[in-house]
Motif scaffolding. Structure first.
Motif, PDB file in Angstrom:
ATOM      1  N   GLY A   1       0.789  -1.233   0.000  1.00 35.53           N
ATOM      2  CA  GLY A   1       0.000   0.000   0.000  1.00 35.53           C
ATOM      3  C   GLY A   1       0.814   1.271   0.000  1.00 35.53           C
ATOM      4  N   ASP A   2       2.139   1.167  -0.029  1.00 36.39           N
ATOM      5  CA  ASP A   2       2.989   2.337   0.141  1.00 36.39           C
ATOM      6  C   ASP A   2       2.893   3.301  -1.038  1.00 36.39           C
ATOM      7  OD1 ASP A   2       5.172   3.629   1.785  1.00 36.39           O
ATOM      8  OD2 ASP A   2       6.246   3.369  -0.098  1.00 36.39           O
ATOM      9  N   LEU A   3       2.942   2.783  -2.257  1.00 39.48           N
ATOM     10  CA  LEU A   3       2.860   3.664  -3.423  1.00 39.48           C
ATOM     11  C   LEU A   3       1.508   4.375  -3.459  1.00 39.48           C
ATOM     12  CD1 LEU A   3       4.192   4.632  -6.092  1.00 39.48           C
ATOM     13  CD2 LEU A   3       2.969   2.776  -7.225  1.00 39.48           C
ATOM     14  N   ALA A   4       0.429   3.662  -3.154  1.00 42.77           N
ATOM     15  CA  ALA A   4      -0.898   4.277  -3.137  1.00 42.77           C
ATOM     16  C   ALA A   4      -0.954   5.409  -2.120  1.00 42.77           C
ATOM     17  CB  ALA A   4      -1.964   3.222  -2.818  1.00 42.77           C
ATOM     18  N   ALA A   5      -0.350   5.209  -0.959  1.00 46.39           N
ATOM     19  CA  ALA A   5      -0.363   6.237   0.081  1.00 46.39           C
ATOM     20  C   ALA A   5       0.387   7.482  -0.370  1.00 46.39           C
ATOM     21  CB  ALA A   5       0.242   5.685   1.371  1.00 46.39           C
ATOM     22  N   ARG A   6       1.557   7.305  -0.961  1.00 46.24           N
ATOM     23  CA  ARG A   6       2.369   8.453  -1.385  1.00 46.24           C
ATOM     24  C   ARG A   6       1.698   9.205  -2.539  1.00 46.24           C
ATOM     25  NH1 ARG A   6       7.425   7.872   1.125  1.00 46.24           N
ATOM     26  NH2 ARG A   6       7.749   5.768   1.944  1.00 46.24           N
ATOM     27  N   LEU A   7       1.138   8.462  -3.476  1.00 42.91           N
ATOM     28  CA  LEU A   7       0.454   9.105  -4.592  1.00 42.91           C
ATOM     29  C   LEU A   7      -0.794   9.850  -4.133  1.00 42.91           C
ATOM     30  CD1 LEU A   7       0.472   6.669  -7.656  1.00 42.91           C
ATOM     31  CD2 LEU A   7       1.191   9.039  -7.619  1.00 42.91           C
ATOM     32  N   LEU A   8      -1.557   9.232  -3.238  1.00 43.64           N
ATOM     33  CA  LEU A   8      -2.787   9.851  -2.777  1.00 43.64           C
ATOM     34  C   LEU A   8      -2.503  11.124  -1.993  1.00 43.64           C
ATOM     35  CD1 LEU A   8      -5.878   9.639  -2.534  1.00 43.64           C
ATOM     36  CD2 LEU A   8      -5.515   8.400  -0.397  1.00 43.64           C
ATOM     37  N   GLN A   9      -1.516  11.075  -1.116  1.00 43.08           N
ATOM     38  CA  GLN A   9      -1.191  12.256  -0.332  1.00 43.08           C
ATOM     39  C   GLN A   9      -0.724  13.407  -1.232  1.00 43.08           C
ATOM     40  OE1 GLN A   9      -1.690  13.314   2.696  1.00 43.08           O
ATOM     41  NE2 GLN A   9      -0.731  15.224   2.052  1.00 43.08           N
ATOM     42  N   ALA A  10       0.114  13.085  -2.220  1.00 43.16           N
ATOM     43  CA  ALA A  10       0.592  14.133  -3.132  1.00 43.16           C
ATOM     44  C   ALA A  10      -0.582  14.740  -3.917  1.00 43.16           C
ATOM     45  CB  ALA A  10       1.635  13.553  -4.088  1.00 43.16           C
ATOM     46  N   ALA A  11      -1.502  13.896  -4.388  1.00 42.89           N
ATOM     47  CA  ALA A  11      -2.644  14.394  -5.149  1.00 42.89           C
ATOM     48  C   ALA A  11      -3.583  15.210  -4.272  1.00 42.89           C
ATOM     49  CB  ALA A  11      -3.395  13.213  -5.776  1.00 42.89           C
ATOM     50  N   TRP A  12      -3.787  14.768  -3.017  1.00 50.68           N
ATOM     51  CA  TRP A  12      -4.679  15.488  -2.100  1.00 50.68           C
ATOM     52  C   TRP A  12      -4.118  16.872  -1.769  1.00 50.68           C
ATOM     53  CZ3 TRP A  12      -9.280  16.251  -0.793  1.00 50.68           C
ATOM     54  CH2 TRP A  12      -9.676  16.702   0.455  1.00 50.68           C
ATOM     55  N   ARG A  13      -2.833  16.949  -1.552  1.00 51.03           N
ATOM     56  CA  ARG A  13      -2.209  18.239  -1.249  1.00 51.03           C
ATOM     57  C   ARG A  13      -2.272  19.159  -2.471  1.00 51.03           C
ATOM     58  NH1 ARG A  13       2.528  16.548   0.039  1.00 51.03           N
ATOM     59  NH2 ARG A  13       2.081  16.283   2.249  1.00 51.03           N
ATOM     60  N   GLN A  14      -2.021  18.591  -3.662  1.00 48.94           N
ATOM     61  CA  GLN A  14      -2.056  19.399  -4.884  1.00 48.94           C
ATOM     62  C   GLN A  14      -3.464  19.932  -5.144  1.00 48.94           C
ATOM     63  OE1 GLN A  14      -0.849  17.307  -8.417  1.00 48.94           O
ATOM     64  NE2 GLN A  14      -0.346  19.187  -9.513  1.00 48.94           N
ATOM     65  N   ALA A  15      -4.486  19.190  -4.722  1.00 48.09           N
ATOM     66  CA  ALA A  15      -5.867  19.638  -4.909  1.00 48.09           C
ATOM     67  C   ALA A  15      -6.293  20.651  -3.859  1.00 48.09           C
ATOM     68  CB  ALA A  15      -6.805  18.431  -4.872  1.00 48.09           C
ATOM     69  N   GLY A  16      -5.391  20.977  -2.938  1.00 49.24           N
ATOM     70  CA  GLY A  16      -5.706  21.965  -1.913  1.00 49.24           C
ATOM     71  C   GLY A  16      -6.281  21.387  -0.646  1.00 49.24           C
ATOM     72  N   GLY A  17      -6.225  20.064  -0.486  1.00 50.00           N
ATOM     73  CA  GLY A  17      -6.749  19.425   0.710  1.00 50.00           C
ATOM     74  C   GLY A  17      -5.701  19.314   1.799  1.00 50.00           C
TER      75      GLY A  17
END
Length: 510
Positions: free
Chosen positions: A282-298
């Motif tokens: 699950g590590d890649l999913a976690a890193r990708l999701l966090q980066a996308a969430w931050r980029q979306a302003g979350g």
């Protein structure tokens, strides 16, 4: 353990119009002398005829045109994907989709604050890519979510398989083809190192990682070779992944990718796909999701972790995969192992259509259940009158559904019968469209055998080269063609395979 009775497939196959073909008996093919062009190609490659199993069978005749050691079980490498994808299309249907569900673990305030955790349930989507993760989080933002004051929790309980070791098969843990299955598989568990000539510094190369991962540092030390030819440039590189002491954001550990070695300028722009290691599936999913969430302003106050979907939780947002017909095309055209594994395991839990007597959906998905389900579908479909069962026993042994296995094997006759069944089924157009066309696309883009007239799935392992699919003869008749060479030295095998395709194509009488 969930077991599917062979009889439970019969209503499905009858409904699909497949059983009509199976009602008429077929004679067991007798081994025939190899045609001269094929025999001569084997001689030039230094291989005996006993290394080859071969079947050429027009789709409109009850018996094969040519059979050579066709009942001998052998490993077929990635050609085994034809069982996984064909059974998936027959039982799930071309419009089947996977869902990745999201639930709110608390109240969402009008100002976008979630007072609780956000839950994400993975259910085996083989095609959840980085761009889809970005779209997913943008939908969260559009629905009013701005801040998560709890955790992001991954529910990955859909799947129950042994821990996957990417180095176990061939000792190459960074190769993307060695990726293992995951309930929440993101980006095929891989990243791409992109080599690009530096426009601001002529004679230099920039390296970037796509997608960028939270907590991951990329360190490169390239020696630029101005005069060298490109060749197999990756073999000269030293690529390593390693954890770094300390923690990054949201509970993610720190990792480094170190790349050293010569890079010829003649290579220009290149991509190097790499299987991500990190801290588990699950590590890649976690890193990708966090980066996308931050980029979306979350914002996220807690961490990203594994956990269980809350009991009786309602689905708040749902991401739906492309249809199976599209995914099968990606699996077969480009021989994607991990996507095939995901589809194989999906068949362990997905209900059969109405009209069968087995509609249970056991969870989690297991390899034993997937092997039982897919084998049962294939054997029932290929069983003909007089108890002729070409795929019984050792003639069909499934492991993970991708062909990347020392255990999986079949016979040319079993695979040929299966391709005949699929040709007469309603999903024939989807299967045909998924197969690489020789000299045109996919894994056979550089093949010249029956150029443009063969839809062929290929496969190779150490000591094994195989193909299976359909060839249009010069007579206008389409033929099933299955071939496998099992021999320790098979580096020069393509001319043999192309000779087989050309011979199948040349079916006009002399």
């Amino acid at each position: 353990m969930h077991r599917l009775r062979l009889s439970s497939c019969l209503p499905l196959l009858r409904a699909l119009g497949v059983v009509a073909l199976l009602a008429s008996p077929v004679s067991r093919a007798q081994d025939a002398p190899l045609p001269a062009p094929i025999s001569e190609a084997l001689q030039r490659a230094g291989m005996p005829p006993s290394a080859l199993s071969l079947l050429v069978w027009p789709v409109d005749t009850p018996t094969p045109r040519l059979a050579h050691l066709a009942t001998t079980p052998r490993p077929f490498a990635s050609v085994m994907k034809l069982f996984t994808t064909g059974a998936g299309l027959l039982t799930l249907g071309p419009a089947w989709t996977w869902s990745t569900d999201t639930a709110l673990g608390g109240p969402l305030s009008p100002d976008g604050v979630l007072n609780g955790s956000l839950y994400i349930k993975g259910q085996g989507d083989p095609a959840l890519l980085q761009e889809h993760v970005s779209l997913m989080v943008n939908r969260w933002r559009a629905a009013g979510l701005r801040e998560i004051r709890g955790d992001i929790v991954f529910d990955r309980q859909w799947l129950a398989v042994p821990a996957h070791d990417p180095a176990a098969f061939d000792g190459r843990p960074l190769r993307p083809y060695n990726a293992g299955p995951d309930a929440l598989l993101v980006n095929h568990q891989s990243v791409v190192l992109r080599f690009v000539p530096d426009a601001s510094r002529p004679g230099q190369i920039r390296v970037a990682m796509d997608p960028p991962l939270d907590g991951v540092e990329l360190h490169t030390q390239l020696t630029i070779k101005a005069e060298a030819s490109c060749g197999d440039w990756r073999e000269a590189m030293d690529l390593r992944m390693a954890p770094i002491k300390g923690w990054h954001k949201e509970g993610l550990s720190r990792w480094s990718i170190q790349l050293r070695g010569p890079y010829p300028l003649s290579c220009g722009e290149k991509d190097w796909p790499v299987l991500w290691q990190g801290d588990g599936p699950g590590d890649l999913a976690a890193r990708l999701l966090q980066a996308a969430w931050r980029q979306a302003g979350g914002t996220l106050k807690g961490q990203i972790r594994d956990g269980a979907w809350p009991e009786n939780a309602a689905v708040w947002q749902r991401w739906t995969s492309p249809p199976l017909g599209s995914i099968v095309r990606d699996i077969n055209k480009f021989s994607n192992n991990v996507m095939a594994r995901q589809l194989f395991l999906t068949q362990a839990t997905a209900p059969l259509p109405t009209g069968t007597d087995s509609t249970s959906t056991p969870s989690p998905a297991t390899l034993d259940a997937a092997r039982t389900r897919v084998s049962a579908v294939v054997r029932q479909a290929t069983t003909r009158a007089a108890n002729h069962t070409p795929c019984d026993g050792e003639a069909l042994v499934l492991d993970n559904g991708s062909g990347l296995s020392r255990m999986e094997r079949t016979s040319a006759m079993c695979l040929g019968e299966w391709l005949q069944v699929l040709w007469r089924s309603p999903v024939m157009p989807e299967l045909m469209a998924s197969l690489p066309i020789t000299s045109v696309d996919g894994t056979t883009k550089r093949w010249q055998g029956a150029a443009g007239y063969a839809h062929i799935k290929t496969g190779s392992l150490d000591g094994v080269s195989a193909l299976g699919g359909y060839v249009d003869g010069q007579s206008g008749r389409r033929q099933v063609v299955v071939a496998v060479v099992q021999y320790p030295r098979n580096e020069a095998i393509r001319p043999v395979m192309e000779a087989i395709l050309n011979w199948a194509r040349q079916d006009l009488p002399n």
